[in-house]
Structures are given as C-alpha cells and as structure tokens.
Write a protein that holds these residues in place. Structure first.
Motif, PDB file in Angstrom:
ATOM      1  N   TRP A 249     -26.349  -1.724 -56.069  1.00 58.46           N
ATOM      2  CA  TRP A 249     -27.447  -0.889 -55.565  1.00 58.46           C
ATOM      3  C   TRP A 249     -28.772  -1.425 -56.051  1.00 58.46           C
ATOM      4  CZ3 TRP A 249     -31.136   2.167 -58.115  1.00 58.46           C
ATOM      5  CH2 TRP A 249     -31.859   3.037 -57.303  1.00 58.46           C
ATOM      6  N   GLN A 250     -29.775  -1.382 -55.173  1.00 56.80           N
ATOM      7  CA  GLN A 250     -31.135  -1.713 -55.578  1.00 56.80           C
ATOM      8  C   GLN A 250     -32.115  -0.947 -54.707  1.00 56.80           C
ATOM      9  OE1 GLN A 250     -33.839  -4.111 -54.436  1.00 56.80           O
ATOM     10  NE2 GLN A 250     -33.079  -3.926 -52.314  1.00 56.80           N
ATOM     11  N   ASN A 251     -33.300  -0.740 -55.246  1.00 61.75           N
ATOM     12  CA  ASN A 251     -34.341  -0.007 -54.532  1.00 61.75           C
ATOM     13  C   ASN A 251     -35.681  -0.521 -55.029  1.00 61.75           C
ATOM     14  OD1 ASN A 251     -36.320   2.225 -53.998  1.00 61.75           O
ATOM     15  ND2 ASN A 251     -34.515   3.196 -53.096  1.00 61.75           N
ATOM     16  N   ASN A 252     -36.569  -0.861 -54.130  1.00 61.70           N
ATOM     17  CA  ASN A 252     -37.837  -1.463 -54.533  1.00 61.70           C
ATOM     18  C   ASN A 252     -38.704  -0.536 -55.375  1.00 61.70           C
ATOM     19  OD1 ASN A 252     -37.143  -3.822 -53.291  1.00 61.70           O
ATOM     20  ND2 ASN A 252     -38.603  -3.652 -51.606  1.00 61.70           N
ATOM     21  N   TYR A 253     -38.504   0.781 -55.260  1.00 63.11           N
ATOM     22  CA  TYR A 253     -39.232   1.688 -56.141  1.00 63.11           C
ATOM     23  C   TYR A 253     -38.842   1.448 -57.600  1.00 63.11           C
ATOM     24  CZ  TYR A 253     -41.226   4.630 -52.435  1.00 63.11           C
ATOM     25  OH  TYR A 253     -41.950   5.111 -51.372  1.00 63.11           O
ATOM     26  N   TRP A 254     -37.634   0.979 -57.797  1.00 68.32           N
ATOM     27  CA  TRP A 254     -37.166   0.652 -59.151  1.00 68.32           C
ATOM     28  C   TRP A 254     -37.178  -0.860 -59.380  1.00 68.32           C
ATOM     29  CZ3 TRP A 254     -32.602   3.953 -61.406  1.00 68.32           C
ATOM     30  CH2 TRP A 254     -33.078   5.257 -61.661  1.00 68.32           C
ATOM     31  N   ASN A 255     -38.198  -1.497 -58.877  1.00 70.02           N
ATOM     32  CA  ASN A 255     -38.516  -2.910 -59.107  1.00 70.02           C
ATOM     33  C   ASN A 255     -37.740  -3.838 -58.165  1.00 70.02           C
ATOM     34  OD1 ASN A 255     -39.905  -1.686 -61.169  1.00 70.02           O
ATOM     35  ND2 ASN A 255     -39.236  -3.096 -62.752  1.00 70.02           N
ATOM     36  N   VAL A 256     -38.493  -4.698 -57.515  1.00 63.06           N
ATOM     37  CA  VAL A 256     -37.916  -5.711 -56.639  1.00 63.06           C
ATOM     38  C   VAL A 256     -37.070  -6.673 -57.474  1.00 63.06           C
ATOM     39  CG1 VAL A 256     -38.438  -7.611 -55.061  1.00 63.06           C
ATOM     40  CG2 VAL A 256     -39.850  -5.534 -55.036  1.00 63.06           C
ATOM     41  N   GLY A 257     -35.883  -6.973 -56.995  1.00 66.84           N
ATOM     42  CA  GLY A 257     -35.020  -7.929 -57.682  1.00 66.84           C
ATOM     43  C   GLY A 257     -34.189  -7.356 -58.808  1.00 66.84           C
ATOM     44  N   TRP A 258     -34.265  -6.032 -59.011  1.00 71.30           N
ATOM     45  CA  TRP A 258     -33.413  -5.390 -60.011  1.00 71.30           C
ATOM     46  C   TRP A 258     -32.177  -4.841 -59.302  1.00 71.30           C
ATOM     47  CZ3 TRP A 258     -36.019  -2.376 -64.547  1.00 71.30           C
ATOM     48  CH2 TRP A 258     -37.001  -3.178 -65.142  1.00 71.30           C
ATOM     49  N   TYR A 259     -31.003  -5.248 -59.790  1.00 76.08           N
ATOM     50  CA  TYR A 259     -29.729  -4.813 -59.219  1.00 76.08           C
ATOM     51  C   TYR A 259     -28.982  -4.009 -60.270  1.00 76.08           C
ATOM     52  CZ  TYR A 259     -30.785  -7.950 -55.390  1.00 76.08           C
ATOM     53  OH  TYR A 259     -31.391  -8.557 -54.318  1.00 76.08           O
ATOM     54  N   TRP A 260     -28.471  -2.839 -59.855  1.00 76.92           N
ATOM     55  CA  TRP A 260     -28.105  -1.810 -60.816  1.00 76.92           C
ATOM     56  C   TRP A 260     -26.611  -1.520 -60.896  1.00 76.92           C
ATOM     57  CZ3 TRP A 260     -31.628   0.647 -63.989  1.00 76.92           C
ATOM     58  CH2 TRP A 260     -32.982   0.367 -63.717  1.00 76.92           C
ATOM     59  N   GLY A 261     -26.174  -1.270 -62.109  1.00 76.21           N
ATOM     60  CA  GLY A 261     -24.906  -0.627 -62.397  1.00 76.21           C
ATOM     61  C   GLY A 261     -25.173   0.641 -63.182  1.00 76.21           C
ATOM     62  N   ASN A 262     -24.104   1.337 -63.552  1.00 75.59           N
ATOM     63  CA  ASN A 262     -24.217   2.617 -64.241  1.00 75.59           C
ATOM     64  C   ASN A 262     -23.222   2.635 -65.398  1.00 75.59           C
ATOM     65  OD1 ASN A 262     -24.970   5.379 -64.665  1.00 75.59           O
ATOM     66  ND2 ASN A 262     -23.153   6.027 -63.533  1.00 75.59           N
ATOM     67  N   LYS A 263     -23.662   3.099 -66.557  1.00 78.53           N
ATOM     68  CA  LYS A 263     -22.794   3.131 -67.741  1.00 78.53           C
ATOM     69  C   LYS A 263     -22.629   4.581 -68.188  1.00 78.53           C
ATOM     70  CE  LYS A 263     -23.052  -0.064 -70.942  1.00 78.53           C
ATOM     71  NZ  LYS A 263     -23.466  -0.875 -72.113  1.00 78.53           N
ATOM     72  N   TRP A 264     -21.370   5.040 -68.191  1.00 78.46           N
ATOM     73  CA  TRP A 264     -21.085   6.394 -68.664  1.00 78.46           C
ATOM     74  C   TRP A 264     -20.813   6.367 -70.166  1.00 78.46           C
ATOM     75  CZ3 TRP A 264     -16.654   8.344 -71.032  1.00 78.46           C
ATOM     76  CH2 TRP A 264     -16.658   9.728 -71.224  1.00 78.46           C
ATOM     77  N   ARG A 265     -21.316   7.400 -70.849  1.00 77.88           N
ATOM     78  CA  ARG A 265     -21.076   7.545 -72.287  1.00 77.88           C
ATOM     79  C   ARG A 265     -21.338   8.982 -72.687  1.00 77.88           C
ATOM     80  NH1 ARG A 265     -26.084   6.717 -76.296  1.00 77.88           N
ATOM     81  NH2 ARG A 265     -27.516   8.014 -75.124  1.00 77.88           N
ATOM     82  N   TYR A 266     -20.844   9.371 -73.867  1.00 81.75           N
ATOM     83  CA  TYR A 266     -21.251  10.625 -74.505  1.00 81.75           C
ATOM     84  C   TYR A 266     -22.551  10.353 -75.258  1.00 81.75           C
ATOM     85  CZ  TYR A 266     -16.318  12.036 -73.995  1.00 81.75           C
ATOM     86  OH  TYR A 266     -15.083  12.331 -73.511  1.00 81.75           O
ATOM     87  N   GLY A 267     -23.474  11.322 -75.261  1.00 84.21           N
ATOM     88  CA  GLY A 267     -24.602  11.141 -76.183  1.00 84.21           C
ATOM     89  C   GLY A 267     -25.954  11.353 -75.610  1.00 84.21           C
TER      90      GLY A 267
END
Length: 267
Positions: A249-267
C-alpha cells in the motif's frame, strides 16, 4: 482517476489493484505458497505500528502510529474518549496516524459500532491538525472469532464506506483481517472497497492472501506482521517476500515513494 493522484479523495479498492492486475496478465495459474511466483514489489520500506492510547510513539523505526481501540464500547479496554483524543494528539505532533477498532459482538452491536465510528470520525475531522493528510482513517480488525457474521461485517463496512467517502483528503479504511478465517469468496466480500492489511502470521494466512490476489485481483496490501512471531516471521521484508505479486500500500499524502506494511504489537 488514479490512486496516486492527490486530487482523488477516495479511490475504490479496485483502483488500488491496477498494478496487481497488470502483473496477473502474465500469470495463468497460481502456483501456491510453496512455489512463490513473485514477491510483493517493491519491498515495503516503511511501516505503521500499534500504540495504546496514552503510550509513546511505538518505536524509532515506525513511521506511523496505529491507535489501538480494542475492546471499545461495553468491553472498555480503551475508552472512546481516549481513542479520539490520542488520534488527534498524534496529528498535533505531526505524526501519521490510523485508528484501529476491532468489532466484537461481546462488546456491542453492529449498529453501535457504526455509531462509534461515526463519532470518532466527526471528532477527528473537527479537532485534528491536517486530518486530510495525516489521518489515514480506520484500521478495522474483523475476525471470525469476534462473533459477527460475514453479512454483518459486510453491512458495517458498507456503512463505513458511505461515511468516509465524504471526508477530505486521504482518510479511508484498512482491513486488518484474518485472511484464512473464511472461505475465499467470503473474505473477498468482507474486504469490500477497503485497503487490505491482512494478517500474515502463518503460511496459511499468506496462502489466503495470495489466493485472493490470483482469484479476485486484490493484490495491494499493507501486510500485517506479528512482531512477537519467531524469526523470520517477525520480519516485514521476509513476510512481504512470500506475498505473490501486487505491491505494498502507498498513498502520496503519506509521501511519494513510501511503501507500507503494518506491525502488530502490544503496547
């Protein structure tokens, strides 16, 4: 209209999968988990990570914070007020932020969750600093063990889409679902027009994500890893390498060229 355009406030899920569709034109048979065709490309280079309301930014490596809202409504693990205020607080601190809600039948009805999400949306839009560019909207964690039927979840997601389509800028919703928890067609229907962020904690979860790509061309994912898994399953680069085709996933509002994952954790 394209997903990358800043002028598009709310693209459909299918606009997000153009890259995956083009790649699938060269693939006629899904080879299965044990014979990966091609990894997610490019490799995710940024990730979002959970933080409970009132806690610090998750880590030095994370580039966005997911405000945890598990147990909201009658379960009261985190209050509605704290979820709303900390979503806004991160925008004030100029951070990228998502608000996670996990619909559970033990905590409230579907209609109560619809009302809760609407209240959170209205509060954030009214009080956040630059919500159109900092608040990506909701992260819905919908799982079979949480008690709602697929049709109930589809109804909730349709209501969320109706609500969020009129918000300015990027704000929409992710699905941090359990991909192997339903039949494939059911999983695809539940995803609706969301930004998929499927849980990729095991090989069977990854297989389901790959199957929904090859079968339904849903190939863009902000892949969710479990930070408590043993190595190498706690590595975003490793897990994204097992996800066939498509792109992060990527979105230019969250910076051009940034490609995203998601990390689940407690805390």
């Amino acid at each position: 209209m394209t997903f990358n355009s800043l002028s598009v406030s709310r693209p459909s899920r299918y606009a997000l999968t153009v890259f995956g569709v083009l790649m699938l034109m060269t693939i006629t048979v899904w080879a299965g988990f044990s014979e990966p065709a091609q990894a997610q490309s490019p490799t995710p280079n940024h990730y979002m990570e959970d933080s409970y309301p009132g806690n610090a930014f998750p880590s030095d490596d994370a580039d966005a914070v997911v405000v945890e809202g598990l147990g909201s409504l009658d379960c009261s693990s985190f209050s509605e007020a704290s979820i709303k205020s900390w979503t806004v607080e991160w925008t004030v601190r100029q951070r990228k932020v998502v608000t996670e809600i996990s619909p559970q039948s033990a905590c409230g009805s579907i209609s109560e969750y619809e009302i809760l999400l609407t209240r959170i949306k209205d509060y954030v839009e009214a009080n956040a600093h630059y919500p159109s560019g900092r608040w990506a909207g909701f992260m819905l964690d919908e799982e079979p063990g949480y008690g709602f039927s697929p049709s109930q979840l589809e109804s909730l997601n349709a209501r969320v889409e109706e609500m969020m389509v009129n918000t300015p800028g990027m704000s929409w919703y992710f699905q941090e679902d359990q991909p192997n928890g339903w039949e494939l067609s059911t999983y695809n229907a539940i995803l609706g027009n969301s930004w998929p962020a499927g849980q990729a904690y095991t090989s069977s979860m990854v297989s389901a994500m790959n199957a929904v790509c090859s079968t339904y061309a849903v190939c863009v994912n902000a892949v969710t890893i479990n930070s408590y898994n043993s190595s190498p399953w706690n590595s975003l680069s490793y897990v994204s390498g097992l996800v066939h085709d498509g792109s992060p996933w990527q979105n230019n509002y969250w910076n051009v060229g940034w490609y995203w994952g998601n990390k689940w954790r407690y805390g």
